[in-house]
Design a protein around this motif. Sequence first.
Motif, PDB file in Angstrom:
ATOM      1  N   ALA A  87      19.237  20.440 -16.722  1.00  0.00           N
ATOM      2  CA  ALA A  87      18.075  19.592 -16.983  1.00  0.00           C
ATOM      3  C   ALA A  87      16.757  20.254 -16.625  1.00  0.00           C
ATOM      4  O   ALA A  87      15.772  19.562 -16.370  1.00  0.00           O
ATOM      5  CB  ALA A  87      18.226  18.281 -16.208  1.00  0.00           C
ATOM      6  N   GLN A  88      16.709  21.612 -16.608  1.00  0.00           N
ATOM      7  CA  GLN A  88      15.411  22.207 -16.305  1.00  0.00           C
ATOM      8  C   GLN A  88      14.406  22.004 -17.427  1.00  0.00           C
ATOM      9  O   GLN A  88      13.211  22.030 -17.195  1.00  0.00           O
ATOM     10  CB  GLN A  88      15.536  23.700 -15.949  1.00  0.00           C
ATOM     11  CG  GLN A  88      16.033  24.600 -17.057  1.00  0.00           C
ATOM     12  CD  GLN A  88      17.513  24.826 -16.959  1.00  0.00           C
ATOM     13  OE1 GLN A  88      18.288  23.876 -16.945  1.00  0.00           O
ATOM     14  NE2 GLN A  88      17.920  26.075 -16.898  1.00  0.00           N
ATOM     15  N   HIS A  89      14.876  21.773 -18.650  1.00  0.00           N
ATOM     16  CA  HIS A  89      13.999  21.268 -19.703  1.00  0.00           C
ATOM     17  C   HIS A  89      14.324  19.799 -19.878  1.00  0.00           C
ATOM     18  O   HIS A  89      15.474  19.415 -20.074  1.00  0.00           O
ATOM     19  CB  HIS A  89      14.203  22.022 -21.010  1.00  0.00           C
ATOM     20  CG  HIS A  89      13.123  21.739 -22.017  1.00  0.00           C
ATOM     21  ND1 HIS A  89      13.007  20.521 -22.658  1.00  0.00           N
ATOM     22  CD2 HIS A  89      12.079  22.491 -22.463  1.00  0.00           C
ATOM     23  CE1 HIS A  89      11.959  20.546 -23.473  1.00  0.00           C
ATOM     24  NE2 HIS A  89      11.384  21.724 -23.372  1.00  0.00           N
ATOM     25  N   ALA A  90      13.301  18.966 -19.817  1.00  0.00           N
ATOM     26  CA  ALA A  90      13.520  17.521 -19.785  1.00  0.00           C
ATOM     27  C   ALA A  90      14.253  16.999 -21.011  1.00  0.00           C
ATOM     28  O   ALA A  90      14.968  15.990 -20.937  1.00  0.00           O
ATOM     29  CB  ALA A  90      12.175  16.803 -19.647  1.00  0.00           C
ATOM     30  N   ALA A  91      14.108  17.667 -22.160  1.00  0.00           N
ATOM     31  CA  ALA A  91      14.749  17.182 -23.386  1.00  0.00           C
ATOM     32  C   ALA A  91      16.243  17.472 -23.429  1.00  0.00           C
ATOM     33  O   ALA A  91      16.994  16.782 -24.126  1.00  0.00           O
ATOM     34  CB  ALA A  91      14.083  17.815 -24.610  1.00  0.00           C
ATOM     35  N   PRO A 145      17.651  17.328   0.214  1.00  0.00           N
ATOM     36  CA  PRO A 145      18.229  16.399  -0.761  1.00  0.00           C
ATOM     37  C   PRO A 145      17.175  15.471  -1.359  1.00  0.00           C
ATOM     38  O   PRO A 145      17.018  14.315  -0.953  1.00  0.00           O
ATOM     39  CB  PRO A 145      19.288  15.642   0.046  1.00  0.00           C
ATOM     40  CG  PRO A 145      18.848  15.749   1.459  1.00  0.00           C
ATOM     41  CD  PRO A 145      18.114  17.050   1.581  1.00  0.00           C
ATOM     42  N   LEU A 146      16.430  16.011  -2.316  1.00  0.00           N
ATOM     43  CA  LEU A 146      15.378  15.274  -3.009  1.00  0.00           C
ATOM     44  C   LEU A 146      15.777  15.052  -4.455  1.00  0.00           C
ATOM     45  O   LEU A 146      16.290  15.960  -5.118  1.00  0.00           O
ATOM     46  CB  LEU A 146      14.059  16.057  -2.972  1.00  0.00           C
ATOM     47  CG  LEU A 146      13.392  16.257  -1.613  1.00  0.00           C
ATOM     48  CD1 LEU A 146      12.250  17.266  -1.734  1.00  0.00           C
ATOM     49  CD2 LEU A 146      12.873  14.929  -1.071  1.00  0.00           C
ATOM     50  N   LEU A 147      15.534  13.861  -4.956  1.00  0.00           N
ATOM     51  CA  LEU A 147      15.751  13.548  -6.358  1.00  0.00           C
ATOM     52  C   LEU A 147      14.426  13.606  -7.100  1.00  0.00           C
ATOM     53  O   LEU A 147      13.389  13.215  -6.566  1.00  0.00           O
ATOM     54  CB  LEU A 147      16.341  12.147  -6.507  1.00  0.00           C
ATOM     55  CG  LEU A 147      17.625  11.844  -5.738  1.00  0.00           C
ATOM     56  CD1 LEU A 147      18.036  10.394  -5.998  1.00  0.00           C
ATOM     57  CD2 LEU A 147      18.741  12.799  -6.116  1.00  0.00           C
ATOM     58  N   HIS A 148      14.462  14.086  -8.341  1.00  0.00           N
ATOM     59  CA  HIS A 148      13.291  14.029  -9.212  1.00  0.00           C
ATOM     60  C   HIS A 148      13.220  12.640  -9.827  1.00  0.00           C
ATOM     61  O   HIS A 148      14.230  12.105 -10.289  1.00  0.00           O
ATOM     62  CB  HIS A 148      13.391  15.077 -10.314  1.00  0.00           C
ATOM     63  CG  HIS A 148      13.201  16.477  -9.842  1.00  0.00           C
ATOM     64  ND1 HIS A 148      12.234  17.309 -10.347  1.00  0.00           N
ATOM     65  CD2 HIS A 148      13.854  17.197  -8.896  1.00  0.00           C
ATOM     66  CE1 HIS A 148      12.303  18.490  -9.741  1.00  0.00           C
ATOM     67  NE2 HIS A 148      13.288  18.437  -8.858  1.00  0.00           N
ATOM     68  N   LEU A 149      12.043  12.069  -9.849  1.00  0.00           N
ATOM     69  CA  LEU A 149      11.859  10.734 -10.402  1.00  0.00           C
ATOM     70  C   LEU A 149      11.189  10.790 -11.770  1.00  0.00           C
ATOM     71  O   LEU A 149      10.317  11.647 -12.010  1.00  0.00           O
ATOM     72  CB  LEU A 149      10.993   9.890  -9.462  1.00  0.00           C
ATOM     73  CG  LEU A 149      11.650   9.446  -8.154  1.00  0.00           C
ATOM     74  CD1 LEU A 149      10.636   8.692  -7.309  1.00  0.00           C
ATOM     75  CD2 LEU A 149      12.862   8.570  -8.430  1.00  0.00           C
ATOM     76  N   PRO A 150      11.561   9.887 -12.673  1.00  0.00           N
ATOM     77  CA  PRO A 150      10.893   9.841 -13.981  1.00  0.00           C
ATOM     78  C   PRO A 150       9.390   9.643 -13.821  1.00  0.00           C
ATOM     79  O   PRO A 150       8.936   8.852 -12.986  1.00  0.00           O
ATOM     80  CB  PRO A 150      11.538   8.633 -14.665  1.00  0.00           C
ATOM     81  CG  PRO A 150      12.869   8.486 -14.006  1.00  0.00           C
ATOM     82  CD  PRO A 150      12.648   8.888 -12.578  1.00  0.00           C
ATOM     83  N   THR A 151       8.643  10.389 -14.618  1.00  0.00           N
ATOM     84  CA  THR A 151       7.177  10.319 -14.550  1.00  0.00           C
ATOM     85  C   THR A 151       6.560  10.026 -15.918  1.00  0.00           C
ATOM     86  O   THR A 151       5.350  10.160 -16.084  1.00  0.00           O
ATOM     87  CB  THR A 151       6.607  11.642 -14.015  1.00  0.00           C
ATOM     88  OG1 THR A 151       7.094  12.732 -14.815  1.00  0.00           O
ATOM     89  CG2 THR A 151       7.006  11.875 -12.564  1.00  0.00           C
ATOM     90  N   GLY A 152       7.398   9.644 -16.891  1.00  0.00           N
ATOM     91  CA  GLY A 152       6.878   9.371 -18.215  1.00  0.00           C
ATOM     92  C   GLY A 152       7.073  10.548 -19.152  1.00  0.00           C
ATOM     93  O   GLY A 152       7.828  11.474 -18.874  1.00  0.00           O
ATOM     94  N   GLY A 153       6.388  10.515 -20.283  1.00  0.00           N
ATOM     95  CA  GLY A 153       6.562  11.558 -21.286  1.00  0.00           C
ATOM     96  C   GLY A 153       7.717  11.232 -22.214  1.00  0.00           C
ATOM     97  O   GLY A 153       8.457  10.274 -21.997  1.00  0.00           O
ATOM     98  N   LEU A 201      19.486   6.711 -21.903  1.00  0.00           N
ATOM     99  CA  LEU A 201      19.314   7.681 -20.820  1.00  0.00           C
ATOM    100  C   LEU A 201      18.013   7.424 -20.072  1.00  0.00           C
ATOM    101  O   LEU A 201      17.950   7.592 -18.847  1.00  0.00           O
ATOM    102  CB  LEU A 201      19.365   9.110 -21.357  1.00  0.00           C
ATOM    103  CG  LEU A 201      19.408  10.217 -20.306  1.00  0.00           C
ATOM    104  CD1 LEU A 201      20.550  10.016 -19.311  1.00  0.00           C
ATOM    105  CD2 LEU A 201      19.532  11.590 -20.980  1.00  0.00           C
ATOM    106  N   ASP A 202      16.955   7.008 -20.783  1.00  0.00           N
ATOM    107  CA  ASP A 202      15.728   6.579 -20.101  1.00  0.00           C
ATOM    108  C   ASP A 202      16.066   5.557 -19.018  1.00  0.00           C
ATOM    109  O   ASP A 202      15.631   5.653 -17.869  1.00  0.00           O
ATOM    110  CB  ASP A 202      14.746   5.919 -21.084  1.00  0.00           C
ATOM    111  CG  ASP A 202      14.176   6.850 -22.124  1.00  0.00           C
ATOM    112  OD1 ASP A 202      14.235   8.072 -21.923  1.00  0.00           O
ATOM    113  OD2 ASP A 202      13.673   6.340 -23.136  1.00  0.00           O
TER     114      ASP A 202
END
Length: 381
Positions: free
Chosen positions: A38-42, A162-170, A60-61
């Motif tokens: 998932a290093q590219h969001a798409a 242990p950090l999660l990435h959070l959705p930021t839009g786009g 998935l959103d």
Amino acid sequence: MDITAQELNRATLGRQLLLGREVMEAGEAVRRVVALQAQHAASPYVALWNRLAGFSPAELDDAFARRAVVKATLMRITLHAVHADDYQVFREAMQQTLYASRLGYRFAAAGLTPADGEALVPELLDFADRPRTAAELQAWLEDRVGADKKAGAWWGLKGYAPLLHLPTGGPWSFGTRASFVAARTGPVPTGREPAAEALGQLILRYLKGFGPASVADVAQFAMLPRQPVRQALLSLSDAVEQLRGPDGTVLFDVPDAPRPPADTPAPPRLMAMWDSVLLAHADRSRVIPPDYRRLVIRVNGDVLPTLLVDGRVAGVWRAIDGGIEATAFHDLPRTTWDGLAAEAASLTRLLTGRDTEVYRRYHHWWPKLPEGQVRLLTGRG
């Protein structure tokens, strides 16, 4: 028991839901295929579109928004989307690698020690108990280690803690400005020793999703040393069985795992950049013909979006000019092009309203590719 190269290919494709799209909820599909790079969001979206019948990106959103599927630094020290229930055990299994890689190099160059990193983690997680931007976390670190050490500290801790990435839009849930929150899914792993029980669980999940596989394959998938992998496999005893690969290599698998016949049809697919099926084995000839490996896996690690024909990489694709431009590295029959055109039509519908030129920043690789059969599949099929 012996297994042929063609049978290995079909076994992996079947477990990765690539022999036929299945009806399945997005989160369950992520669990089934173990992890999506998932290093590219798409890419997780394109990956699930390849695997699920009637896939809607809104599914998935929603899974990301609810944290039913989470995005974090895990296997191969890169960003993966995994089912939330899998995060803790995968993170524990990766402890040795994350400790060695992220509390060294730039972290050490900043004048910080692994002990400094371990000491910072609990406070960092307390600060990130609610969503924090990268800028906020860096400012927090600057107050504790100083401006001169901030960059190195953040480079190490954003991957190690242990950090999660959070959705930021786009268009694909995650934008260019990252936001983080503490995982809080279980005990925080510490130290440099591998977590044996967690590693065993990760290996079993890997074999179910990508097997049969060798010690080297498992080590490649997670970027772990081979010795602890070998020990873990041997300790699994009756939970795994051994096979002999086409070159005599010892392969491991879970008993009664599906292994479709070698002549099982494999439909054409337009694979995402960095799709896990291309990177999950040390011997990538299972899916990538050796002559094409350097064409699709570039010198800096970029893995181009590929054409999968009869279960193996046959070229690359890019979204351009209102359609999908497909470049085949060898001649393909008309029936295969018809199949790829149908896939392009479906992919174009997925991209419409999201990002019709997905992966465009990587188009600079195309002039470096050899000549091949090039067709613009307009997506009007």
